[in-house]
Design a protein around this motif. Structure first.
Motif, mmCIF file in Angstrom:
data_model
loop_
_atom_site.group_PDB
_atom_site.id
_atom_site.type_symbol
_atom_site.label_atom_id
_atom_site.label_comp_id
_atom_site.label_asym_id
_atom_site.label_seq_id
_atom_site.Cartn_x
_atom_site.Cartn_y
_atom_site.Cartn_z
ATOM 1 N N PHE A 93 0.837 -1.207 0.000
ATOM 2 C CA PHE A 93 0.000 0.000 0.000
ATOM 3 C C PHE A 93 0.867 1.251 0.000
ATOM 4 O O PHE A 93 0.646 2.184 -0.763
ATOM 5 C CB PHE A 93 -0.932 -0.004 1.217
ATOM 6 C CG PHE A 93 -1.912 1.122 1.199
ATOM 7 C CD1 PHE A 93 -3.043 1.059 0.407
ATOM 8 C CD2 PHE A 93 -1.704 2.266 1.942
ATOM 9 C CE1 PHE A 93 -3.944 2.100 0.360
ATOM 10 C CE2 PHE A 93 -2.599 3.314 1.908
ATOM 11 C CZ PHE A 93 -3.730 3.224 1.114
ATOM 12 N N ILE A 135 1.654 8.471 -7.159
ATOM 13 C CA ILE A 135 1.754 9.936 -7.219
ATOM 14 C C ILE A 135 2.923 10.315 -8.116
ATOM 15 O O ILE A 135 2.819 11.223 -8.948
ATOM 16 C CB ILE A 135 1.902 10.519 -5.804
ATOM 17 C CG1 ILE A 135 0.584 10.337 -5.061
ATOM 18 C CG2 ILE A 135 2.252 11.989 -5.852
ATOM 19 C CD1 ILE A 135 0.622 10.778 -3.641
ATOM 20 N N VAL A 188 -4.301 13.013 0.253
ATOM 21 C CA VAL A 188 -3.413 11.863 0.429
ATOM 22 C C VAL A 188 -2.498 12.070 1.629
ATOM 23 O O VAL A 188 -2.252 11.164 2.420
ATOM 24 C CB VAL A 188 -2.580 11.633 -0.851
ATOM 25 C CG1 VAL A 188 -1.514 10.601 -0.609
ATOM 26 C CG2 VAL A 188 -3.468 11.201 -1.978
ATOM 27 N N LEU A 200 -7.814 4.778 4.855
ATOM 28 C CA LEU A 200 -7.227 4.287 3.610
ATOM 29 C C LEU A 200 -8.094 4.643 2.400
ATOM 30 O O LEU A 200 -7.573 5.004 1.340
ATOM 31 C CB LEU A 200 -7.046 2.769 3.665
ATOM 32 C CG LEU A 200 -6.079 2.232 4.707
ATOM 33 C CD1 LEU A 200 -5.927 0.743 4.542
ATOM 34 C CD2 LEU A 200 -4.733 2.873 4.571
ATOM 35 N N ILE A 214 -7.602 8.100 1.285
ATOM 36 C CA ILE A 214 -6.344 8.241 0.539
ATOM 37 C C ILE A 214 -6.557 7.830 -0.910
ATOM 38 O O ILE A 214 -6.078 8.493 -1.836
ATOM 39 C CB ILE A 214 -5.239 7.397 1.196
ATOM 40 C CG1 ILE A 214 -4.899 7.997 2.548
ATOM 41 C CG2 ILE A 214 -4.007 7.345 0.327
ATOM 42 C CD1 ILE A 214 -3.879 7.239 3.318
ATOM 43 N N VAL A 215 -7.327 6.744 -1.117
ATOM 44 C CA VAL A 215 -7.606 6.316 -2.490
ATOM 45 C C VAL A 215 -8.377 7.414 -3.230
ATOM 46 O O VAL A 215 -8.084 7.725 -4.389
ATOM 47 C CB VAL A 215 -8.406 4.995 -2.482
ATOM 48 C CG1 VAL A 215 -8.770 4.591 -3.884
ATOM 49 C CG2 VAL A 215 -7.604 3.908 -1.823
ATOM 50 N N PHE A 224 -6.114 10.146 -4.165
ATOM 51 C CA PHE A 224 -5.303 9.741 -5.309
ATOM 52 C C PHE A 224 -6.090 9.886 -6.604
ATOM 53 O O PHE A 224 -5.578 10.366 -7.623
ATOM 54 C CB PHE A 224 -4.824 8.310 -5.100
ATOM 55 C CG PHE A 224 -4.235 7.716 -6.305
ATOM 56 C CD1 PHE A 224 -3.049 8.201 -6.788
ATOM 57 C CD2 PHE A 224 -4.884 6.711 -6.978
ATOM 58 C CE1 PHE A 224 -2.517 7.686 -7.936
ATOM 59 C CE2 PHE A 224 -4.356 6.205 -8.123
ATOM 60 C CZ PHE A 224 -3.169 6.682 -8.606
#
Lengths: 494, 112
Positions: free
Chosen positions: A161, A169, B18, B24, B27-28, B31
């Motif tokens: 992860f 990124i 992020v 989690l 964060i996805v 992104f």
């Protein structure tokens, strides 16, 4: 001959799908197909050596479109050098996997991902188109994320992860930089962009090139694990299965990171004094930080991972030193490091395979139980430290001479000091894993199976005779490609 | 100029998400925002004010056309984005099964 270039992408891609269809027929189908395919690729890449002699370049036009419009595959000396390295290391990693991957279930899926990663790396090396470069980077990266989490235990998932968020990124920033270049120049062909930046009459190229260079250094820097961007590597590389660790540390960070960075910064954008100094600083920081962080580690593979960061610093220093000897040394060290770091990770995998642990304090005195592993580890360690007959010595020597000649005497001295630190942490592994008294619970440890030993012995032999590569013209031709910079374009658009 | 600024703002929001969020899935999502920002930027690069679809009716047609290449590029970029998001979500699901939580601060087995 130039029609054969596309086979570097087509063969592994086709084999990957073939394995997906045929693996249920027999247990050994996946093993056989993968090894035959990679062996064919290795032979093919060796065939190209004579074709590119004397700074020649072969071009394959996809669909017959003329260069600035269509996608082209370009093979020059630098590409051939990288192709041989990537395919040779993959071949031994694949042979090693035959026995090692029996620990895991769903071996065919592993081989499919392995081959897709190889497709990505071969594609990056041969492509002459920036957007295509991004696509291949993504193919290689996505397969590597899946491979890092292949064991789906707690640690693997966590590492994957982390690796994935940071890596993606970086990929997005690379895409952003490519699009900025397209918006400025209206072209995606590397040679064409280089040509347009050189012949810029409006004076807008300079500021754009500076901004794009920063984005590329960030993007490829993450992929190469140069120090401010290295956080994912010490987690991701140890968590992967051993042959994948050796692929990731041995070739993936070099192809995705260093090769792509070199190609874009030197051949397309054209290196400037400022960028060169930025690279030198980053290289020096990674070299020092990687080595110092490796010293206190107690996990075998984690220490090797930090060692990779340190050695990448050496390669960057060599390539950014700006004179011919330094660049030759950098590329030479890139090849050598690919060989001995994959060897060392395979040894770590063999130790883990036999003893079921990789904590340095739980191991000890297994040199008599595992003589082949110990012998090959010693060869690899002596190479990476830089002992004279082994290949690592010659490349480090060239890097240091190159740095000294371009008036970076301080950095040259630093490189020598870090070589001593490298010796310290490899001695630590030697002492706590192989030498000394046999630890309790390790009495029934056996040598690794044949296929693993075979790969390790072959790579150890390459480490021993690898120094002779300096006398082969391919290395100097490759260094010439980097050194000539944007003259790469004139070569292709003639 | 303004649309480009919005793209950059979108990328900035994504990066902020992020970097600061502890869940989690968030964060996805962050992104994905970065990716959308870049994709939007690619489309903007190809757009011409008052441009027409790029179909040449005669060989020496001088009409102002929209640049078709970024549209092809953005399709590829979207597909790649789909693949990465899928793998990322697959890993998040596995993490949830192993750790029983989506809190990033609970994932701390690897250090040193």
């Amino acid at each position: 001959m130039s029609n054969l270039i596309c086979l570097f992408v087509v063969i592994p891609l086709f084999t990957a799908f073939l394995i997906g269809i045929l693996y249920k027929l027999h247990n050994s189908v996946a093993d056989t197909l993968t090894n035959v395919c990679i062996f064919a690729l290795t032979c093919l890449s060796v065939l190209f050596v004579s074709q590119v002699a004397g700074n020649n370049a072969l071009v394959y036009k996809i669909g017959g479109w003329i260069p600035p419009f269509g996608i082209v595959f370009v093979v020059d000396s630098l590409s051939v050098l990288m192709l041989i390295l990537v395919n040779t290391v993959s071949l031994f990693a694949a042979i090693y996997s035959i026995s090692y991957m029996n620990r895991y279930t769903s071996k065919p899926y592993y081989y499919i991902l392995f081959l897709l990663m190889l497709v990505g790396m071969n594609g990056i090396i041969i492509t002459g188109d920036l957007f295509n470069l991004f696509v291949f980077i993504e193919i290689a990266s996505i397969s590597s994320y899946a491979l890092v989490s292949f064991g789906i235990q707690h640690e693997e998932l966590e590492a994957s992860f982390k690796y994935m968020v940071i890596g993606e990124i970086a990929s997005t920033f690379i895409l952003f930089a490519i699009i900025l270049l397209y918006a400025w120049g209206g072209s995606l062909n590397m040679a064409d962009i280089a040509f347009r930046i050189n012949g810029d009459s409006l004076g807008t190229a300079n500021s754009m090139v500076k901004f794009v260079s920063v984005l590329f250094i960030f993007g490829f820097g993450v992929k190469a694990a140069i120090v401010p961007f290295h956080a994912w590597l010490p987690d991701a590389h140890p968590s992967a299965p051993a042959p994948i660790s050796s692929m990731l540390s041995g070739v993936l960070i070099k192809v995705l990171g260093i090769y792509a960075l070199t190609r874009v910064l030197y051949s397309v954008l054209g290196i400037t004094f400022v960028i060169q100094n930025v690279l030198l600083t980053l290289g020096a920081i990674s070299m020092v930080a990687g080595a110092l962080l490796a010293l206190p580690q107690i996990d075998f593979k984690r220490m090797l991972a930090y060692s990779s960061i340190s050695q990448v610093g050496y390669i960057i220093l060599g390539i950014a030193s700006g004179n011919f000897i330094g660049i030759t040394g950098g590329l030479f060290h890139l090849v050598n490091h690919g060989v001995f770091k994959s060897l060392l990770f395979m040894d770590a995998g063999a130790v883990e395979f036999s003893t079921k642990t990789r904590k340095l304090n739980e191991l000890g005195g297994i040199s008599e139980k595992m003589p082949i592993t110990h012998g090959s580890f010693l060869t690899g360690a002596l190479s990476i430290v830089g002992m004279p007959p082994f290949n690592g010595f010659w490349s480090k020597l060239l890097i240091i001479i190159g740095l000294a000649q371009s008036n970076h005497t301080g950095l040259a001295l630093l490189a020598i000091c870090i070589a001593v630190v490298t010796l310290a942490y490899y001695l630590k592994i030697e002492r706590s894993v192989f030498w000394g008294k046999l630890k309790e619970g390790l009495e029934f440890v056996k040598e690794a199976p044949f296929s693993m030993c075979f790969s390790m012995i072959m790579l150890a032999i390459i480490c021993f005779i690898g120094g002779l590569l300096y006398f082969h013209p391919i290395l100097k031709d490759a260094a010439q490609v980097v050194h000539q910079g944007t003259a790469y374009a004139n070569h292709l658009l003639k | 100029m303004l649309p480009y600024v919005f793209c950059i703002i979108l990328i900035g929001i994504g990066l902020y998400t992020v970097l600061t969020k502890k869940n989690l899935l968030k964060i996805v999502i962050g992104f994905c925002l970065i990716e959308y920002g870049v994709n939007l930027f690619i489309v903007m690069v190809g757009y011409r004010w008052n441009g027409l679809p790029p179909i040449m009716l005669t060989p020496d047609d001088k009409t102002l056309f929209v640049d078709p290449i970024p549209q092809a590029l953005v399709l590829t970029a979207i597909v790649i984005g789909l693949a990465t998001t899928a793998v990322l979500l697959a890993i998040v699901i596995r993490v949830y099964k192993r750790y029983g939580t989506l809190d990033l601060t609970e994932l701390k087995r690897l250090k040193g």
